[in-house]
Design a protein around this motif. Sequence first.
Motif, PDB file in Angstrom:
ATOM      1  N   UNK A   1       0.657  -1.136  -0.026  1.00  0.00           N
ATOM      2  CA  UNK A   1       0.019   0.061  -0.139  1.00  0.00           C
ATOM      3  C   UNK A   1       0.949   1.174  -0.259  1.00  0.00           C
ATOM      4  N   UNK A   2       0.219   2.153  -0.026  1.00  0.00           N
ATOM      5  CA  UNK A   2       1.022   3.890   0.092  1.00  0.00           C
ATOM      6  C   UNK A   2       1.804   3.814   1.012  1.00  0.00           C
ATOM      7  N   UNK A   3       1.464   3.481   2.254  1.00  0.00           N
ATOM      8  CA  UNK A   3       2.356   3.417   3.327  1.00  0.00           C
ATOM      9  C   UNK A   3       3.765   2.809   3.257  1.00  0.00           C
ATOM     10  N   UNK A   4       3.645   1.509   3.078  1.00  0.00           N
ATOM     11  CA  UNK A   4       4.617   0.707   2.712  1.00  0.00           C
ATOM     12  C   UNK A   4       5.609   1.206   1.656  1.00  0.00           C
ATOM     13  N   UNK A   5       5.130   1.752   0.578  1.00  0.00           N
ATOM     14  CA  UNK A   5       5.951   1.865  -0.343  1.00  0.00           C
ATOM     15  C   UNK A   5       6.665   3.316  -0.223  1.00  0.00           C
ATOM     16  N   UNK A   6       6.056   4.322   0.306  1.00  0.00           N
ATOM     17  CA  UNK A   6       6.497   5.614   0.691  1.00  0.00           C
ATOM     18  C   UNK A   6       7.572   5.589   1.688  1.00  0.00           C
ATOM     19  N   UNK A   7       7.329   4.725   2.838  1.00  0.00           N
ATOM     20  CA  UNK A   7       8.142   4.749   3.727  1.00  0.00           C
ATOM     21  C   UNK A   7       9.390   3.863   3.196  1.00  0.00           C
ATOM     22  N   UNK A   8       9.351   2.812   2.439  1.00  0.00           N
ATOM     23  CA  UNK A   8      10.563   2.130   1.525  1.00  0.00           C
ATOM     24  C   UNK A   8      11.278   3.240   0.903  1.00  0.00           C
ATOM     25  N   UNK A   9      10.675   4.054   0.197  1.00  0.00           N
ATOM     26  CA  UNK A   9      11.055   5.218  -0.478  1.00  0.00           C
ATOM     27  C   UNK A   9      12.013   5.930   0.501  1.00  0.00           C
ATOM     28  N   UNK A  10      11.463   6.190   1.777  1.00  0.00           N
ATOM     29  CA  UNK A  10      12.256   7.253   2.670  1.00  0.00           C
ATOM     30  C   UNK A  10      13.493   6.234   3.078  1.00  0.00           C
ATOM     31  N   UNK A  11      13.400   5.079   3.037  1.00  0.00           N
ATOM     32  CA  UNK A  11      14.723   4.265   3.639  1.00  0.00           C
ATOM     33  C   UNK A  11      15.768   4.240   2.627  1.00  0.00           C
ATOM     34  N   UNK A  12      15.304   4.332   1.375  1.00  0.00           N
ATOM     35  CA  UNK A  12      16.194   4.139   0.328  1.00  0.00           C
ATOM     36  C   UNK A  12      16.824   5.385   0.116  1.00  0.00           C
ATOM     37  N   UNK A  13      16.099   6.447   0.199  1.00  0.00           N
ATOM     38  CA  UNK A  13      16.562   8.086  -0.104  1.00  0.00           C
ATOM     39  C   UNK A  13      17.636   8.318   1.201  1.00  0.00           C
ATOM     40  N   UNK A  14      17.337   7.920   2.391  1.00  0.00           N
ATOM     41  CA  UNK A  14      18.298   8.093   3.456  1.00  0.00           C
ATOM     42  C   UNK A  14      19.458   7.340   3.177  1.00  0.00           C
ATOM     43  N   UNK A  15      19.556   6.042   2.325  1.00  0.00           N
ATOM     44  CA  UNK A  15      20.639   5.223   2.107  1.00  0.00           C
ATOM     45  C   UNK A  15      21.409   5.716   0.755  1.00  0.00           C
ATOM     46  N   UNK A  16      20.739   6.885   0.325  1.00  0.00           N
ATOM     47  CA  UNK A  16      21.298   7.570  -0.861  1.00  0.00           C
ATOM     48  C   UNK A  16      21.074   6.758  -2.067  1.00  0.00           C
ATOM     49  N   UNK A  17      20.264   5.705  -2.156  1.00  0.00           N
ATOM     50  CA  UNK A  17      19.635   5.133  -3.326  1.00  0.00           C
ATOM     51  C   UNK A  17      18.602   5.711  -4.232  1.00  0.00           C
ATOM     52  N   UNK A  18      18.963   6.905  -4.609  1.00  0.00           N
ATOM     53  CA  UNK A  18      17.690   8.002  -5.035  1.00  0.00           C
ATOM     54  C   UNK A  18      17.075   7.403  -6.115  1.00  0.00           C
TER      55      UNK A  18
ATOM     56  N   UNK B   1      16.213   4.243  -6.855  1.00  0.00           N
ATOM     57  CA  UNK B   1      15.348   3.137  -6.557  1.00  0.00           C
ATOM     58  C   UNK B   1      14.209   4.026  -5.621  1.00  0.00           C
ATOM     59  N   UNK B   2      14.462   4.888  -4.933  1.00  0.00           N
ATOM     60  CA  UNK B   2      13.534   5.704  -4.170  1.00  0.00           C
ATOM     61  C   UNK B   2      12.335   6.493  -5.031  1.00  0.00           C
ATOM     62  N   UNK B   3      12.859   6.792  -5.947  1.00  0.00           N
ATOM     63  CA  UNK B   3      11.880   7.485  -6.930  1.00  0.00           C
ATOM     64  C   UNK B   3      10.933   6.442  -7.458  1.00  0.00           C
ATOM     65  N   UNK B   4      11.375   5.293  -7.750  1.00  0.00           N
ATOM     66  CA  UNK B   4      10.562   4.339  -8.065  1.00  0.00           C
ATOM     67  C   UNK B   4       9.583   3.805  -7.039  1.00  0.00           C
ATOM     68  N   UNK B   5      10.059   3.733  -5.736  1.00  0.00           N
ATOM     69  CA  UNK B   5       8.943   3.575  -4.543  1.00  0.00           C
ATOM     70  C   UNK B   5       8.072   4.601  -4.302  1.00  0.00           C
ATOM     71  N   UNK B   6       8.471   5.831  -4.806  1.00  0.00           N
ATOM     72  CA  UNK B   6       7.489   6.909  -4.411  1.00  0.00           C
ATOM     73  C   UNK B   6       6.408   6.908  -5.514  1.00  0.00           C
ATOM     74  N   UNK B   7       6.817   6.560  -6.795  1.00  0.00           N
ATOM     75  CA  UNK B   7       5.857   6.364  -7.778  1.00  0.00           C
ATOM     76  C   UNK B   7       5.166   5.164  -7.599  1.00  0.00           C
ATOM     77  N   UNK B   8       5.387   4.244  -6.922  1.00  0.00           N
ATOM     78  CA  UNK B   8       4.302   3.210  -6.811  1.00  0.00           C
ATOM     79  C   UNK B   8       3.586   3.688  -5.524  1.00  0.00           C
ATOM     80  N   UNK B   9       3.899   4.358  -4.503  1.00  0.00           N
ATOM     81  CA  UNK B   9       3.054   4.996  -3.599  1.00  0.00           C
ATOM     82  C   UNK B   9       1.887   5.814  -4.262  1.00  0.00           C
TER      83      UNK B   9
END
Length: 205
Positions: free
Chosen positions: A84-101, A103-111
Amino acid sequence: EAAARSGPRWFPWFRLGETQLDLNEFATTSFSKARERFSGTPSEDANLEFLHAFSGLQDSNPRPAQLSEIEKRLRRCLELGRDDRAVRSNLGDVLRLQMQFAAATDEYARALKFVPKDLWSKRQRIACFVELNRFEEALLELQQLAKLEPVDLADLAQIIDGNPRAVLFRSAGPDAQEVVASVCASRSRLARAFGVTPAGLFGEV
């Protein structure tokens, strides 16, 4: 808390963690205790994994090892069927903090497919675009980029002059060239290009 500490069941610890989150308290310990005692359904397991991960993100400065563990918990949620949105958005946050930008954009798009008006995911996706030097996409997300249809070269100045937005001409002049204007016409756009705040721009340039 007394109920949680007085017995072997996982659910009181789970509820205590939820209460701590509601009170903006750090709840990772409670969810860890619930995990040690867990004996529920896959749906409950997914919710526990998510809240455990979410509580870890409340740390103001999570360490790399913490981020790796949080990512594992969120991916476990997906394996258990919670997508769902919450899982995908939070996964995006984690990837962004890991500087995997990327991959993070893909997760935010899914959210955003779940909740197109999710402002948090939109905002963080823009930040990732800037980190990746994908400035045009960032501008498009910010709705600062006006797409204009075929236009004569003689008309460009009239359209650009006084326009507060960056302007992308998809088909300008007899050769149908792409032209972008006013990219550096505001302090905020320049600051995004240099990866600083508008107030820190002077020291950068």
